[in-house]
Write a protein that holds these residues in place. Structure first.
Motif, PDB file in Angstrom:
ATOM      1  N   GLY A 185       0.815  -1.225   0.000  1.00 27.11           N
ATOM      2  CA  GLY A 185       0.000   0.000   0.000  1.00 27.11           C
ATOM      3  C   GLY A 185       0.838   1.258   0.000  1.00 27.11           C
ATOM      4  O   GLY A 185       0.466   2.260   0.607  1.00 27.11           O
ATOM      5  N   GLU A 208      -1.692  -4.383   2.888  1.00 27.26           N
ATOM      6  CA  GLU A 208      -0.528  -3.655   3.392  1.00 27.26           C
ATOM      7  C   GLU A 208      -0.128  -4.263   4.735  1.00 27.26           C
ATOM      8  O   GLU A 208      -0.937  -4.404   5.628  1.00 27.26           O
ATOM      9  CB  GLU A 208      -0.828  -2.160   3.529  1.00 27.26           C
ATOM     10  N   GLN A 260      12.114   4.815   3.601  1.00 30.24           N
ATOM     11  CA  GLN A 260      12.587   6.027   2.920  1.00 30.24           C
ATOM     12  C   GLN A 260      11.677   7.219   3.216  1.00 30.24           C
ATOM     13  O   GLN A 260      11.961   8.335   2.783  1.00 30.24           O
ATOM     14  CB  GLN A 260      12.704   5.796   1.398  1.00 30.24           C
ATOM     15  N   GLY A 300       7.464  -3.404  -3.510  1.00 34.74           N
ATOM     16  CA  GLY A 300       8.712  -2.655  -3.371  1.00 34.74           C
ATOM     17  C   GLY A 300       9.956  -3.497  -3.597  1.00 34.74           C
ATOM     18  O   GLY A 300       9.905  -4.651  -4.043  1.00 34.74           O
TER      19      GLY A 300
HETATM   20  C1  LIG Z   1      16.017   7.401   0.215  1.00 36.87           C
HETATM   21  C2  LIG Z   1      15.031   7.411  -0.930  1.00 36.87           C
HETATM   22  C3  LIG Z   1      14.644   8.622  -1.508  1.00 36.87           C
HETATM   23  C4  LIG Z   1      13.756   8.632  -2.577  1.00 36.87           C
HETATM   24  N1  LIG Z   1      13.447   9.820  -3.177  1.00 36.87           N
HETATM   25  C5  LIG Z   1      12.556   9.831  -4.205  1.00 36.87           C
HETATM   26  C6  LIG Z   1      12.186  11.057  -4.835  1.00 36.87           C
HETATM   27  O1  LIG Z   1      12.712  12.129  -4.542  1.00 36.87           O
HETATM   28  N2  LIG Z   1      11.245  11.007  -5.814  1.00 36.87           N
HETATM   29  C7  LIG Z   1      10.674   9.826  -6.220  1.00 36.87           C
HETATM   30  O2  LIG Z   1       9.829   9.844  -7.110  1.00 36.87           O
HETATM   31  N3  LIG Z   1      11.029   8.658  -5.660  1.00 36.87           N
HETATM   32  C8  LIG Z   1      11.943   8.622  -4.670  1.00 36.87           C
HETATM   33  N4  LIG Z   1      12.283   7.427  -4.100  1.00 36.87           N
HETATM   34  C9  LIG Z   1      11.657   6.186  -4.594  1.00 36.87           C
HETATM   35  C10 LIG Z   1      10.251   6.001  -4.017  1.00 36.87           C
HETATM   36  O3  LIG Z   1      10.297   5.982  -2.609  1.00 36.87           O
HETATM   37  C11 LIG Z   1       9.632   4.703  -4.551  1.00 36.87           C
HETATM   38  O4  LIG Z   1       9.924   4.559  -5.905  1.00 36.87           O
HETATM   39  C12 LIG Z   1       8.132   4.729  -4.387  1.00 36.87           C
HETATM   40  O5  LIG Z   1       7.794   4.663  -3.031  1.00 36.87           O
HETATM   41  C13 LIG Z   1       7.423   3.553  -5.084  1.00 36.87           C
HETATM   42  O6  LIG Z   1       7.786   2.411  -4.443  1.00 36.87           O
HETATM   43  P1  LIG Z   1       6.823   1.160  -4.283  1.00 36.87           P
HETATM   44  O7  LIG Z   1       5.441   1.579  -3.934  1.00 36.87           O
HETATM   45  O8  LIG Z   1       7.018   0.310  -5.471  1.00 36.87           O
HETATM   46  O9  LIG Z   1       7.500   0.396  -3.051  1.00 36.87           O
HETATM   47  P2  LIG Z   1       7.698   0.864  -1.551  1.00 36.87           P
HETATM   48  O10 LIG Z   1       7.553   2.312  -1.414  1.00 36.87           O
HETATM   49  O11 LIG Z   1       8.959   0.223  -1.100  1.00 36.87           O
HETATM   50  O12 LIG Z   1       6.481   0.182  -0.785  1.00 36.87           O
HETATM   51  C14 LIG Z   1       6.279  -1.196  -0.679  1.00 36.87           C
HETATM   52  C15 LIG Z   1       5.058  -1.413   0.215  1.00 36.87           C
HETATM   53  O13 LIG Z   1       4.705  -2.786   0.218  1.00 36.87           O
HETATM   54  C16 LIG Z   1       4.469  -3.224   1.560  1.00 36.87           C
HETATM   55  N5  LIG Z   1       4.751  -4.676   1.559  1.00 36.87           N
HETATM   56  C17 LIG Z   1       5.951  -5.263   1.323  1.00 36.87           C
HETATM   57  N6  LIG Z   1       5.805  -6.599   1.293  1.00 36.87           N
HETATM   58  C18 LIG Z   1       4.492  -6.846   1.519  1.00 36.87           C
HETATM   59  C19 LIG Z   1       3.727  -8.064   1.596  1.00 36.87           C
HETATM   60  N7  LIG Z   1       4.294  -9.265   1.410  1.00 36.87           N
HETATM   61  N8  LIG Z   1       2.405  -7.970   1.850  1.00 36.87           N
HETATM   62  C20 LIG Z   1       1.805  -6.740   2.048  1.00 36.87           C
HETATM   63  N9  LIG Z   1       2.496  -5.572   1.971  1.00 36.87           N
HETATM   64  C21 LIG Z   1       3.815  -5.639   1.691  1.00 36.87           C
HETATM   65  C22 LIG Z   1       5.416  -2.376   2.396  1.00 36.87           C
HETATM   66  O14 LIG Z   1       5.001  -2.322   3.748  1.00 36.87           O
HETATM   67  C23 LIG Z   1       5.302  -1.028   1.674  1.00 36.87           C
HETATM   68  O15 LIG Z   1       4.210  -0.290   2.135  1.00 36.87           O
HETATM   69  C24 LIG Z   1      13.212   7.400  -3.060  1.00 36.87           C
HETATM   70  C25 LIG Z   1      13.606   6.183  -2.490  1.00 36.87           C
HETATM   71  C26 LIG Z   1      14.523   6.186  -1.454  1.00 36.87           C
HETATM   72  C27 LIG Z   1      14.975   4.852  -0.905  1.00 36.87           C
END
Ligand SMILES: Cc1cc2nc3c(=O)[nH]c(=O)nc-3n(C[C@H](O)[C@H](O)[C@H](O)COP(=O)(O)OP(=O)(O)OC[C@H]3O[C@@H](n4cnc5c(N)ncnc54)[C@H](O)[C@@H]3O)c2cc1C
Length: 473
Positions: free
Chosen positions: A16, A38, A54, A178
């Protein structure tokens, strides 16, 4: 965004965070029911949470991400601004030192959203859970994938929640869990093998703290960015205005050279940046909270599109597929582009075979690299200028590095070059924008000058440029 009518049954989204929330938004147009799983409990407000470590660190939203979110959630940006986020002009209100030069500041640049990551995610979450056919199951983790007896189609996930474990059936499963996604292991356990992975080792850490700006601050910029000049320097610093009239200060360093998390060390790291400006502003600012840190060992792209076999009923996107070097601010926007692609694929699916999802997983994974390739090339090409960065170096990279350096130096004096670079950075246009004749000629002329004229005479290396309005008066 148009709503074609909901033609499919139930979709389950794992994760989420931004990619999961945007996927759920898109799926809500196509499925009767969308269940968003989530692992974390739902936060009470814009607060950091365990699953998004992050969260406390600087996140900017590029214009492409802003445009997509605006389409998914009409009125969101006006609301964010009313609540304290700022939509700034990324060339006039940003002071940016990169490759040893200050970029030219001009008006009419591309909008850039400044607010904390937790604030943005919280507001998006509120919009998503308000959708009538989306259900958030907090504190619930997907443990593995369920399949049909022939293991050809994903039929749901095994869910672990407060009430124990149970199967949850779905017509489509979207993995948006993620960087830590377990899809490679799950697919391997089902006999599909694992995707090949491309990695660039950077051993980067973000270290951040919130501040109250000093009374002496005159508002010369909304964000100040001091990037390094590869390969000789690798420390960076950023100050960004965020909601609540605060500053979010992030320091980072590559290759294990990380900013300390104790106050004196943090300030000292700021002082050590190649330019003194950020430290000078920070010295008189008042800290508002603890210092947090987050490490990013590598940037990573999992090439699901190359897998010879892949089950029906599964889509993987966001950081689960490609986790970029965060210093280019691309992740959330690429997650949005992935969600938009999912929407397009589902619309196409409805046209091709109404009510059926066969072929969707294949088409999506084959097309996803189309949105990842450019930001990946851009950020890894910059990272691979450091000899310490590990990863595959393609032939011709030296020439790419020469062009990038000269172009970024040129952004100091040529606002048109700066603008075209910004268009590529914000994913508004392809790499062609920085190779078009008007840009290339300016860059090549600058490159020729570099043989005889020192950088200080070719570009503004030292003086923080005033905002464009101040220059005109
Ligand atoms: C230090 C840092 C700075 C950043 N700065 C920027 C920026 O300036 N601009 C930008 O656009 N992007 C930035 N990013 C990247 C951005 O944070 C991610 O690209 C964005 O959050 C999308 O990620 P996501 O949703 O794919 O995964 P994530 O944000 O990693 O989220 C994954 C989610 O899945 C949940 N989850 C995991 N496994 C399970 C499971 N088995 N069952 C249920 N839930 C689960 C976790 O709890 C989490 O909520 C940055 C990243 C980092 C590390």
């Amino acid at each position: 965004m148009d709503t074609p009518g909901r033609r499919f049954g139930r979709a389950v989204v794992i994760g989420g965070s931004m990619a999961g929330l945007l996927s759920a938004r898109v799926l809500s147009d196509h499925f009767e029911q969308v269940i968003l799983l989530e692992r974390d409990p739902r936060p009470d407000g814009p607060q950091p949470r365990k699953g998004v470590p992050q969260g406390p660190h600087l996140h900017v939203l590029l214009d492409t991400g802003r445009r997509l979110l605006d389409g998914f959630f009409p009125g969101l940006f006006q609301h964010l601004q009313e609540q304290g986020a700022e939509l700034i002009d990324s060339s006039g209100e940003l002071a940016w030192h990169h490759f040893d030069v200050w970029k030219a500041r001009y008006t009419g640049g591309i909008p850039l959203l400044l607010c904390t990551r937790t604030f943005l995610e919280w507001h998006v979450l509120r919009r998503v859970v308000a959708l009538p056919n989306v259900e958030l199951r907090e504190g619930c983790s997907a443990e593995r994938l369920l399949t049909d007896s022939a293991r050809q189609r994903i039929t749901g996930v095994q869910l672990k929640g407060p009430a124990g474990e149970a199967p949850l059936q779905a017509d489509l499963v979207v993995d948006a869990s993620g960087r830590g996604s377990r899809a490679p292991q799950w697919l391997e356990a089902l006999g599909y093998g694992r995707p090949e992975e491309e990695q660039v080792g950077v051993d980067l850490a973000y270290t951040s703290r919130l501040y109250e700006p000093p009374a002496s601050f005159q508002g010369e910029w909304k964000a100040l960015m001091q990037y390094p000049s590869p390969p000789s320097t690798w420390r960076s610093g950023f100050i960004s205005s965020v909601e609540g009239g605060r500053w979010l200060v992030t320091l980072n360093g590559y290759f294990g050279d990380h900013a300390p998390t104790e106050p004196e060390g943090f300030l000292e790291f700021a002082r050590s940046l190649p330019r003194p400006d950020l430290h000078a502003y920070l010295r008189d600012a008042k800290p508002l909270g603890p210092i947090s840190t987050h490490k990013v060992k590598d940037t990573r792209w999992r090439h699901y599109e190359h897998m010879a076999r892949f089950p029906e009923g599964l889509v993987i996107l966001g950081d689960a597929v490609c986790a970029f070097n965060p210093i280019f601010g691309q992740g959330m926007s690429v997650a949005g582009l992935g969600a938009e692609l999912l929407h397009e694929c589902l619309r196409e699916q409805t046209r091709r075979s109404p009510g059926r999802l066969e072929g969707l997983a294949w088409r999506f994974r084959k097309r996803l690299p189309g949105v990842i390739r450019q930001p990946w090339l851009m950020s890894t090409s910059l990272d691979l200028q450091y000899p310490q960065a590990t990863g595959r170096r393609r032939s011709g990279l030296g020439l790419v590095h020469w062009y990038i350096r000269r172009m970024l130096e040129r952004t100091s004096r040529d606002a048109a070059v700066h603008h075209q670079f910004n268009r590529v950075l914000h994913l508004q246009s392809g790499l062609g924008a920085i190779l078009q004749p008007s840009v290339a000629l300016s860059v090549l002329a600058h490159g020729a000058q570099a043989l005889f004229v020192p950088l200080r005479e070719r570009a503004n290396t030292d003086t923080l440029p005033p905002p464009p309005e101040a220059r005109r008066s």
